[in-house]
Every structure is written in C-alpha cells, then in structure tokens.
Design an enzyme around this catalytic site. Structure first.
Site, PDB file in Angstrom:
ATOM      1  N   GLY A  39      -0.396 -12.026   2.099  1.00  0.00           N
ATOM      2  CA  GLY A  39      -1.475 -11.227   1.551  1.00  0.00           C
ATOM      3  C   GLY A  39      -0.883 -10.027   0.840  1.00  0.00           C
ATOM      4  O   GLY A  39       0.241  -9.610   1.150  1.00  0.00           O
ATOM      5  N   GLN A  81      -0.484  -1.775  -2.899  1.00  0.00           N
ATOM      6  CA  GLN A  81       0.908  -2.089  -2.576  1.00  0.00           C
ATOM      7  C   GLN A  81       1.773  -2.288  -3.825  1.00  0.00           C
ATOM      8  O   GLN A  81       2.989  -2.264  -3.738  1.00  0.00           O
ATOM      9  CB  GLN A  81       0.989  -3.329  -1.691  1.00  0.00           C
ATOM     10  CG  GLN A  81       0.429  -3.099  -0.303  1.00  0.00           C
ATOM     11  CD  GLN A  81       0.523  -4.345   0.524  1.00  0.00           C
ATOM     12  OE1 GLN A  81      -0.351  -5.205   0.477  1.00  0.00           O
ATOM     13  NE2 GLN A  81       1.606  -4.462   1.271  1.00  0.00           N
ATOM     14  N   CYS A 103       4.135  -6.119   7.412  1.00  0.00           N
ATOM     15  CA  CYS A 103       3.585  -5.692   6.131  1.00  0.00           C
ATOM     16  C   CYS A 103       4.707  -5.555   5.106  1.00  0.00           C
ATOM     17  O   CYS A 103       5.778  -5.025   5.421  1.00  0.00           O
ATOM     18  CB  CYS A 103       2.873  -4.351   6.315  1.00  0.00           C
ATOM     19  SG  CYS A 103       2.116  -3.714   4.823  1.00  0.00           S
ATOM     20  N   LEU A 104       4.442  -6.013   3.888  1.00  0.00           N
ATOM     21  CA  LEU A 104       5.440  -5.888   2.816  1.00  0.00           C
ATOM     22  C   LEU A 104       5.763  -4.426   2.510  1.00  0.00           C
ATOM     23  O   LEU A 104       6.856  -4.122   2.046  1.00  0.00           O
ATOM     24  CB  LEU A 104       4.957  -6.601   1.555  1.00  0.00           C
ATOM     25  CG  LEU A 104       4.863  -8.126   1.648  1.00  0.00           C
ATOM     26  CD1 LEU A 104       4.182  -8.696   0.401  1.00  0.00           C
ATOM     27  CD2 LEU A 104       6.222  -8.757   1.854  1.00  0.00           C
ATOM     28  N   HIS A 147      -6.449  -7.014   7.361  1.00  0.00           N
ATOM     29  CA  HIS A 147      -5.227  -6.237   7.109  1.00  0.00           C
ATOM     30  C   HIS A 147      -5.207  -5.755   5.665  1.00  0.00           C
ATOM     31  O   HIS A 147      -4.924  -4.586   5.387  1.00  0.00           O
ATOM     32  CB  HIS A 147      -4.006  -7.124   7.415  1.00  0.00           C
ATOM     33  CG  HIS A 147      -2.687  -6.493   7.115  1.00  0.00           C
ATOM     34  ND1 HIS A 147      -1.819  -6.092   8.108  1.00  0.00           N
ATOM     35  CD2 HIS A 147      -2.069  -6.202   5.940  1.00  0.00           C
ATOM     36  CE1 HIS A 147      -0.731  -5.572   7.543  1.00  0.00           C
ATOM     37  NE2 HIS A 147      -0.862  -5.638   6.234  1.00  0.00           N
ATOM     38  N   GLU A 148      -5.534  -6.652   4.728  1.00  0.00           N
ATOM     39  CA  GLU A 148      -5.506  -6.291   3.302  1.00  0.00           C
ATOM     40  C   GLU A 148      -6.631  -5.322   2.944  1.00  0.00           C
ATOM     41  O   GLU A 148      -6.430  -4.395   2.156  1.00  0.00           O
ATOM     42  CB  GLU A 148      -5.542  -7.539   2.421  1.00  0.00           C
ATOM     43  CG  GLU A 148      -4.380  -8.496   2.629  1.00  0.00           C
ATOM     44  CD  GLU A 148      -3.001  -7.849   2.563  1.00  0.00           C
ATOM     45  OE1 GLU A 148      -2.825  -6.852   1.828  1.00  0.00           O
ATOM     46  OE2 GLU A 148      -2.088  -8.326   3.253  1.00  0.00           O
ATOM     47  N   HIS A 153      -5.698  -1.861   3.690  1.00  0.00           N
ATOM     48  CA  HIS A 153      -4.894  -1.243   2.624  1.00  0.00           C
ATOM     49  C   HIS A 153      -5.786  -0.560   1.584  1.00  0.00           C
ATOM     50  O   HIS A 153      -5.434   0.488   1.056  1.00  0.00           O
ATOM     51  CB  HIS A 153      -4.032  -2.288   1.910  1.00  0.00           C
ATOM     52  CG  HIS A 153      -2.728  -2.553   2.561  1.00  0.00           C
ATOM     53  ND1 HIS A 153      -1.739  -1.595   2.688  1.00  0.00           N
ATOM     54  CD2 HIS A 153      -2.227  -3.682   3.123  1.00  0.00           C
ATOM     55  CE1 HIS A 153      -0.690  -2.126   3.290  1.00  0.00           C
ATOM     56  NE2 HIS A 153      -0.968  -3.391   3.575  1.00  0.00           N
TER      57      HIS A 153
END
Length: 172
Positions: A50, A55, A93-94, A135-136, A139
C-alpha cells in the site's frame, strides 16, 4: 509512462499533514492519473502492499493498494463503519524502513471512495485488506503506525534515531 518516485521518510513534515481532498474536476485530470500510475510503480518497486500520496510528497487524499486482482486506487476514501471486532497484527511502513510494531485495528470496514476512473465506489473490506486500507487512510490524516503502537517488534534503535532527527525532507 510511470516512474518510480522517492519515498518520504519520517520525520518528513508532509507525513504529519492532513492531506487535502480532491475536487470533482480534479479526479479525471491527467496529473492525477499520472500520479496514480507513478504511485503504483513506486509501491511495486519498493515491494509495498500500500502507498499513500503523502509518502511520495503529495499531500492529497489518494492511496494505492496491491490486491490479488491487481492494484486499486482509492481517491478521497472515507471509512463509513468499523467493526467492533479487532485484531492485533504486526505492521511496517515504507516511510519507516525496517521498523515494525503490533497495531490493533478493526477487522472489517465499510468505505466509500472514488476509483482511478473517477467513479464512486462503496464496499466492505475484511481482514488484511481492511488493515492495509486503514493504515493508508491513516497516512492521509498525518497518522503513522508508530502512533498506534507501544510494542515495536523490530527496529527500535532506528526509530529512536529517526525521532532524534530535525524535521526535514528525508527520502530514499
């Protein structure tokens, strides 16, 4: 043609901003279509499941998610309902590379959004798919998984190092 974008790393300020909603006339713009393609390419190149627009440095309410049937894009997603039943699982997480922690989230959500074609979609997500969407969406509200856990399972030293950095435009 899609290109891989740099990923913003905590404590980059854009990760803590509430992203802005797209206006109806923006949904079908070439810029937004290209951003979605670039986000998909970036997520795949970084082995993510995701990715949210903040991000990649864009404070817009857009997320892309990898599913069994391919990648989906959700624009202006809103959670309408969350189940009472919750589950605790490990997340990463990225934007927080090599850091993982246990996060409690509802198992089922109902949401509404626009897809990459600008069409309104309403559906229920269950299990891991629901977790990734939540989660996304976090963000998009400037929330990171580290805000929802007190159980870092891997990368505590790296997290402490990142927390000690001054605010700045960090990326990889």
């Amino acid at each position: 043609m899609a290109k891989v974008l740099p990923i913003k790393i905590y404590p980059c300020p854009v990760l803590r901003q509430k992203a802005r909603e797209l206006k109806t006339e923006e949904l079908q713009s070439q810029e937004i279509k290209q951003l979605i393609l670039n986000m998909e390419a970036t997520m795949k190149a970084r082995d993510g499941i995701g990715l949210a627009a903040p991000q990649v440095g864009q404070s817009l309410r857009i997320i892309v998610i990898s599913t069994q049937d391919g990648t989906i894009a959700l624009v202006n997603p809103k959670i309408l309902r969350k189940s009472w039943k919750k589950e605790i699982l490990e997340e990463g997480c990225l934007s927080l590379p090599n850091i993982f922690g246990m996060v409690k989230r509802p198992q089922t959500i109902k949401l509404i959004a626009f897809n990459k074609d600008g069409k309104k979609v309403k559906f229920e997500a269950v299990g891991y798919f629901a977790r990734v969407i939540q989660h996304e969406i976090d963000h998009l509200d400037g929330v990171l998984f580290i805000d929802k856990t007190n159980d870092i399972t891997q990368g505590q030293k790296e997290l402490d190092r990142l927390k000690s950095l001054p605010l700045g435009d960090y990326e990889y």
